[in-house]
Design an enzyme around this catalytic site. Structure first.
Site, PDB file in Angstrom:
ATOM      1  N   TYR A  77     -24.897  22.874 -27.938  1.00 20.03           N
ATOM      2  CA  TYR A  77     -24.563  22.305 -26.630  1.00 20.03           C
ATOM      3  C   TYR A  77     -25.783  22.183 -25.729  1.00 20.03           C
ATOM      4  O   TYR A  77     -25.656  21.790 -24.570  1.00 20.03           O
ATOM      5  CB  TYR A  77     -23.484  23.147 -25.950  1.00 20.03           C
ATOM      6  CG  TYR A  77     -22.151  23.027 -26.614  1.00 20.03           C
ATOM      7  CD1 TYR A  77     -21.933  23.580 -27.870  1.00 20.03           C
ATOM      8  CD2 TYR A  77     -21.104  22.349 -26.009  1.00 20.03           C
ATOM      9  CE1 TYR A  77     -20.716  23.471 -28.508  1.00 20.03           C
ATOM     10  CE2 TYR A  77     -19.883  22.233 -26.637  1.00 20.03           C
ATOM     11  CZ  TYR A  77     -19.698  22.795 -27.881  1.00 20.03           C
ATOM     12  OH  TYR A  77     -18.491  22.682 -28.506  1.00 20.03           O
ATOM     13  N   LYS A  93     -22.820  32.252 -39.032  1.00 17.07           N
ATOM     14  CA  LYS A  93     -23.034  31.606 -40.342  1.00 17.07           C
ATOM     15  C   LYS A  93     -24.486  31.911 -40.725  1.00 17.07           C
ATOM     16  O   LYS A  93     -25.282  31.006 -41.028  1.00 17.07           O
ATOM     17  CB  LYS A  93     -22.750  30.100 -40.225  1.00 17.07           C
ATOM     18  CG  LYS A  93     -22.722  29.345 -41.525  1.00 17.07           C
ATOM     19  CD  LYS A  93     -21.422  29.460 -42.290  1.00 17.07           C
ATOM     20  CE  LYS A  93     -21.529  28.786 -43.635  1.00 17.07           C
ATOM     21  NZ  LYS A  93     -20.365  29.000 -44.501  1.00 17.07           N
ATOM     22  N   ASP A 109     -16.350  30.608 -41.471  1.00 12.26           N
ATOM     23  CA  ASP A 109     -15.321  29.966 -42.304  1.00 12.26           C
ATOM     24  C   ASP A 109     -14.312  31.001 -42.790  1.00 12.26           C
ATOM     25  O   ASP A 109     -13.096  30.773 -42.766  1.00 12.26           O
ATOM     26  CB  ASP A 109     -15.943  29.171 -43.471  1.00 12.26           C
ATOM     27  CG  ASP A 109     -17.096  29.902 -44.149  1.00 12.26           C
ATOM     28  OD1 ASP A 109     -17.480  30.982 -43.675  1.00 12.26           O
ATOM     29  OD2 ASP A 109     -17.609  29.385 -45.153  1.00 12.26           O
ATOM     30  N   ASP A 161     -15.969  27.243 -29.538  1.00 14.26           N
ATOM     31  CA  ASP A 161     -15.132  26.093 -29.194  1.00 14.26           C
ATOM     32  C   ASP A 161     -14.079  25.874 -30.281  1.00 14.26           C
ATOM     33  O   ASP A 161     -12.881  25.745 -30.018  1.00 14.26           O
ATOM     34  CB  ASP A 161     -16.044  24.860 -29.069  1.00 14.26           C
ATOM     35  CG  ASP A 161     -15.303  23.644 -28.565  1.00 14.26           C
ATOM     36  OD1 ASP A 161     -14.238  23.807 -27.938  1.00 14.26           O
ATOM     37  OD2 ASP A 161     -15.792  22.517 -28.799  1.00 14.26           O
TER      38      ASP A 161
END
Ligand code: ATP
Length: 338
Positions: free
Chosen positions: A124, A171, A204, A228
């Protein structure tokens, strides 16, 4: 005491849900002097700016805003007002409580999660460029400073609200440097809080675990983009985007807004669910130490949802926004004086 608060109705379903919330707060007797300000497409039409100076000046004065959703058109030429506001006011923490509500039937009754999303950087940062025609580079910015700041916020919040566990989501197996720095920063804060259980999950895997057994999680701490995405997933666990509130918090300023966007598919139809913005306003009342009014409204909302006769279509009912709001107002009026 009268509170001065900036009100940003936004667009899409924003004006419908903010009008409903302002009405409920008024009926509950909370004294508020609203300073209404426009942002996004509505203010572009009026002043040529999507995030006008008057709006920022208003929040600089009030330190507090209740904000409806503001559309970010997909594609080029329009920077997100939501992101711009968070950056301009350094609202570094995005807090999203995800709780099951009475009467809202879901496969996971008793869900009680708290999402803490870093609000200022990651993808962002808005840094994108064309390297050569056909190749675009989007920069994911992760800093030790912002990661440490959000980790402190999450652990301090967990301690103050008697939460047992903080799970950092990442991640780092793929983004070893960026997400690795996020994790290193969080770990150093976690070490200073031995009373809080700390663990880590890959984004994930956590998505799968959340939809199978959300009860195993408590506070989820995430960088901006995962925050988000996982927020919307978690909203789905408790009845959808119509019922999940949020707050954007900085050192001295707070902007309360629902997790949902402007929902153009139902805008103007009078069927939007104002619960998410109303619950964001309840977080705002707690912040203002108007706890009695917040409790009265919370009880009224829960009674209306439990009864089930005045629910909006997203919760399986046929009520309009104003039927639902009227029902809450009647319950607030019938409540014994605090
Ligand atoms: P953004 O990308 O701007 O955050 P979003 O992806 O979260 O937006 P929304 O605009 O919130 O998307 O809408 C997603 C879906 O949820 C739409 O089908 C919309 O109708 C529904 N929805 C969102 N908010 C509400 C609400 N308050 N009441 C009823 N339905 C809603």
């Amino acid at each position: 005491m009268t509170h001065e608060i900036t009100l940003i109705p936004g667009d899409g379903i924003g004006p419908e849900v903010t009008e409903a919330v302002v009405r409920v707060l008024h009926v509950a007797g909370v004294r508020i002097d609203w300073d209404t300000q426009h942002a996004g497409v509505t203010s572009l039409e009026r002043s040529g700016e999507s995030l006008p100076r008057e709006l920022l000046d208003s929040i600089a004065r009030t330190h507090l805003a209740l904000k409806g959703p503001v559309t970010t058109p997909i594609g080029q030429g329009f920077t997100s007002v939501n992101v711009g506001l968070r950056k301009a006011l350094t609202l570094f923490a995005n807090l999203r409580p995800v709780r099951s509500l009475p009467g809202v039937v879901t496969p996971f009754p008793g869900t009680d999660l708290l999402i803490v999303r870093e609000n200022t950087e990651d993808l962002y940062a808005g840094l994108e460029h064309v390297v050569v025609p056909g190749v675009v580079e989007s920069l994911k910015i992760i800093t030790k400073e912002a990661s440490t700041r959000i980790a402190h916020f999450a652990f301090d919040y967990a301690v103050r609200h008697r939460r047992a566990r903080v799970t950092a989501i990442h991640k780092a197996n793929i983004m070893k440097l960026g997400d690795g720095l996020f994790l290193d920063s969080v770990r150093s804060v976690a070490r200073a809080h031995p009373a809080i259980v700390y663990d880590e999950r890959i984004v994930d895997a956590v998505c799968m675990q959340l939809v199978m057994n959300p009860g195993r999680f408590d506070v989820l701490l995430l960088p901006n983009l995962y925050g988000d995405i996982v927020s919307d997933l978690c909203a789905g666990l408790v009845g959808g985007l119509g019922v999940v509130p949020g707050a954007n918090l900085g050192e001295h300023t707070a902007v309360f807004e629902a997790v949902h966007g402007s929902a153009p598919d139902i805008a103007g139809q009078g069927v939007a669910n104002p619960t998410a913005l109303l619950m964001s306003a309840l977080m705002m009342l707690d912040h203002l130490e108007e706890s009695a009014a917040a409790a009265t409204i919370r009880d009224a909302l829960e009674r209306v949802l439990s009864r089930g006769t005045d629910r909006t279509p997203d919760l399986g009912g046929t009520a309009t926004t104003s039927d639902f709001t009227d029902a809450i107002c009647r319950e607030v009026e019938a409540a014994p004086a605090a």
